[in-house]
Write a protein that holds these residues in place. Sequence first.
Motif, mmCIF file in Angstrom:
data_model
loop_
_atom_site.group_PDB
_atom_site.id
_atom_site.type_symbol
_atom_site.label_atom_id
_atom_site.label_comp_id
_atom_site.label_asym_id
_atom_site.label_seq_id
_atom_site.Cartn_x
_atom_site.Cartn_y
_atom_site.Cartn_z
ATOM 1 N N TYR A 171 0.814 -1.210 0.000
ATOM 2 C CA TYR A 171 0.000 0.000 0.000
ATOM 3 C C TYR A 171 0.847 1.259 0.000
ATOM 4 C CZ TYR A 171 -3.392 -3.505 1.340
ATOM 5 O OH TYR A 171 -4.166 -4.639 1.362
ATOM 6 N N TYR A 184 -4.004 1.047 -3.031
ATOM 7 C CA TYR A 184 -3.296 -0.077 -3.644
ATOM 8 C C TYR A 184 -3.105 0.308 -5.107
ATOM 9 C CZ TYR A 184 -2.025 -4.669 -5.371
ATOM 10 O OH TYR A 184 -1.354 -5.708 -5.973
ATOM 11 N N ASP A 201 -8.115 5.293 -2.947
ATOM 12 C CA ASP A 201 -8.999 4.134 -2.882
ATOM 13 C C ASP A 201 -9.925 4.259 -1.684
ATOM 14 O OD1 ASP A 201 -8.003 2.932 -5.188
ATOM 15 O OD2 ASP A 201 -6.396 1.924 -4.094
ATOM 16 N N TRP A 202 -9.327 4.622 -0.535
ATOM 17 C CA TRP A 202 -10.140 4.883 0.660
ATOM 18 C C TRP A 202 -9.546 6.053 1.438
ATOM 19 C CZ3 TRP A 202 -14.755 2.993 0.740
ATOM 20 C CH2 TRP A 202 -15.022 1.765 0.121
ATOM 21 N N THR A 262 -14.286 7.218 -1.128
ATOM 22 C CA THR A 262 -13.405 6.775 -2.204
ATOM 23 C C THR A 262 -13.581 7.683 -3.406
ATOM 24 O OG1 THR A 262 -12.891 4.977 -3.749
ATOM 25 C CG2 THR A 262 -15.155 5.092 -2.929
ATOM 26 N N SER A 288 -11.827 -1.813 -8.292
ATOM 27 C CA SER A 288 -11.125 -2.820 -7.496
ATOM 28 C C SER A 288 -12.056 -3.395 -6.441
ATOM 29 C CB SER A 288 -9.900 -2.195 -6.809
ATOM 30 O OG SER A 288 -10.286 -1.108 -5.988
ATOM 31 N N TRP A 290 -12.271 -4.782 -2.222
ATOM 32 C CA TRP A 290 -11.635 -4.594 -0.918
ATOM 33 C C TRP A 290 -12.314 -5.467 0.130
ATOM 34 C CZ3 TRP A 290 -7.437 -1.431 0.228
ATOM 35 C CH2 TRP A 290 -6.940 -0.700 -0.870
ATOM 36 N N PHE A 322 -8.147 -2.720 6.367
ATOM 37 C CA PHE A 322 -8.428 -2.674 4.941
ATOM 38 C C PHE A 322 -7.443 -3.567 4.192
ATOM 39 C CE2 PHE A 322 -9.652 1.268 6.854
ATOM 40 C CZ PHE A 322 -10.785 1.719 6.185
ATOM 41 N N HIS A 324 -6.751 -4.949 0.094
ATOM 42 C CA HIS A 324 -7.126 -5.047 -1.318
ATOM 43 C C HIS A 324 -7.186 -6.519 -1.696
ATOM 44 C CE1 HIS A 324 -6.197 -5.378 -5.656
ATOM 45 N NE2 HIS A 324 -6.956 -4.302 -5.753
#
Length: 795
Positions: A171, A184, A201-202, A262, A288, A290, A322, A324
């Motif tokens: 990450y 990621y 991503d988050w 996100t 993606s 998660w 978290f 991925h």
Amino acid sequence: MVLSKSSLSLAIMVSVASFASTVLGAPGNLPNPGYNSVPSNLENSLLPIDLGLGGDIPQVLPNPPSPEDGYRSDVPSGHTGDDDDDDESGLLSTPYSPAVPGDSDGSLGGRFDMKPLARAVPRMFRYVQTAKTPVKKLYSPSYSKVPYETNKWWLNYVLGYGDQTAAAYPYLIKATNWSSIINYPTQNVTNITQASIQAYDWMLMSQNKQDIAARVVTAHDDLSVSVEWKNTKGKTSMQSTVVRGMPFATYKLFNFMVNLTTEHKVLNVDMSVDQNGIGLATVKLNTSNWFITSDPAISWVRTTDNVIVPKNKNPYTGLIRFAHVGSNPAADIAILKDYVATYPTGGDVQIKTAAPGEKAAVAFNFKTDVSPCIKRDKTKAASLKNNLLMFALPHHMDTIQNPKVVRVPNVRATKGPLTGIVGTQWKMEEEMNTNTFFGPQKIDPTYRSLLTKWLRKEASSNITTITAPDPYFFGKGIAKIARLILIAEELDEYKIRANLTTHLKKTIQPWVTCRNPDYLAFERGWGGIVSQNGTKDSQIDFGNSFYNDHHFHYGYFTYAASVLARTDPEWAKQHKDFFTTLLRDYANPSRSDPRFPFMRHFDFYDGHSWTSGLSEFFDSRNQESSSEAINGYYGAYLYALSTGNTKLADFYNLVLSMEGRTAAKYWHPTKKVANEIYLGEFRNNRAIGIMWGSKVDYTTWFGPNEEYIWGIQMLPYTPATHLIVQKEWVQDAAQDLVRIAENAIKTKGATWAQLLYTAYGLVDRKTAVEKVIQLDPDDGNTVTNTLYWIITSNN
């Protein structure tokens, strides 16, 4: 002819495939318009020690020292006030012993350390302060003390605004004053770069931004860094420990109004609860998938296309993680769910050194904790304490012993695919380097007379006159003379050896007494030795005063000193304080040194060093010249060896061996290795220009010419260069070496061409010799040394 990183004017290089540009210049240095921050390690971490610094500050700082500055006001001018410690290094007398040599049962628990080489700053060093001082608000008060780290993988978290990326693998983690961002990255690949595409991503933040008033780094250890966010009342709202190779990004929350945002689109959220009460959520984004766990379990609801929050609107206290997962999330989650209850809280490195040619032991000892719901059952908590899943890089897998491997498909970082390893300790074996002062083979008799001719010619020429005013080029110059001294010794040219020894001592004398114009001084803001000319400008001396490239610069000094310690031990004793202090600056083996950090540049997880100092970068840390990094630890190793400190020499030889092995793999990949670790067209490159935490480039800081890219990964040529310029690699790269060298000759790059033909000598000695004697050497090299390397190699 001037060569290497400053051979051309510094340029602005645009970061290909990244959506932000980076201002470049000297290797690993120049400022970047972005800033950075974050990560964590909250428990059992190492904190720097502040014992106060003695000494005066002549004409450099505007005000005299005061007790508030941490200086002793009762100490005479130019004195450190630590006479009783001045001889602690024992470099020429007492050998060191590791404070934690490894458990007697071979378990390698604990953390490696050595007794400080010294505690004082010797009196010849004046005091200065670089223009870029530590940003105190980015550190917790208990952590904000000299010596500060200046080159670690996570340093983006304490530079500028502290909000740039750190590469934790797999990450990329950022932190703002009010959030943490988990990414990621996907890879953008061309023939000249393999770059991580950074995205949100988050973003984990509070629904009420005003709940977070400050974000500080609280601790670090060998494998992690810790950060916490505090609310307006000064109480912790969120904590995170970012650990290298973590499969989950983990956060502890306290009375926190959780909001997950996100930049992508949330398509679906599937939720369940495991037998322990941990919430398991599979979240499908349009880009993606998660796996998000929570303890106590959270029931997530989607409020907009890109936001999910807990259904329960009360403040949350608990643990959120978290991970991925790939295109087949069910398969990946089936693996990962067995490890959701145990998470890393840090990690230390333990070492057991060995003699040259033998195998040393290196252990990563991860610290762990378990989920809150597990802690209620002490028996279960104890049983799960070691049930830790972490990711290993490709070079770890080359040396790790009896790993419990868990295959998590398609997880990768810049350096290649990652492998899951279960357990709180990784044991690795490192084969120790056998190169010392002389080449691996005796001088080829066929070329002895030619070598002698060139030695006599160059030893009496102005090539040995060193006038460079800065530490980098001066260091290259004195190391060049030192190489000639050793070659003269092997050729039985003792008069030349004696004359060059006298000349080298005279040349270096102003530096070792700190009486040259650009003298080295102790920088009191961060804790290190810097060149005084550059304290106001990061472009001067390649950013030395901003902590760039110290292992490059000072490695040349310690190499020259190691040769003088062989030829004149009394001179070495007289000047041991100066060289010991350089070692403490860039290769300090002690964690309890009150003035300098432990191993400033070296990263035990990555297996190599980071050059960039006090400049934040969009793509995290970087290192260009793998060969000069190797030379830095080679100089440290030989200096300890020549001054009779075998245990210290063994430690430096281990670091040298690690730096060499990872450099060979990542900077000098054979076709086979490149196909295993790199992607797409980038695999076709047999040499790498700059390695970053989140990308790798086929270019240099000073230009994109191929001869620069290859040559900067070879200089200076010494016996240690054999760690990276190996026959298998040269066989793969032979056509490229000749093509690039010939093109360089046509475009007035003959000096670079000589470096490439030197490597080519491993497969065609005759042609290489014929070529190199026609080409001008680098300013840190000679034709004599070039010939010597070729004709003493194993070809």
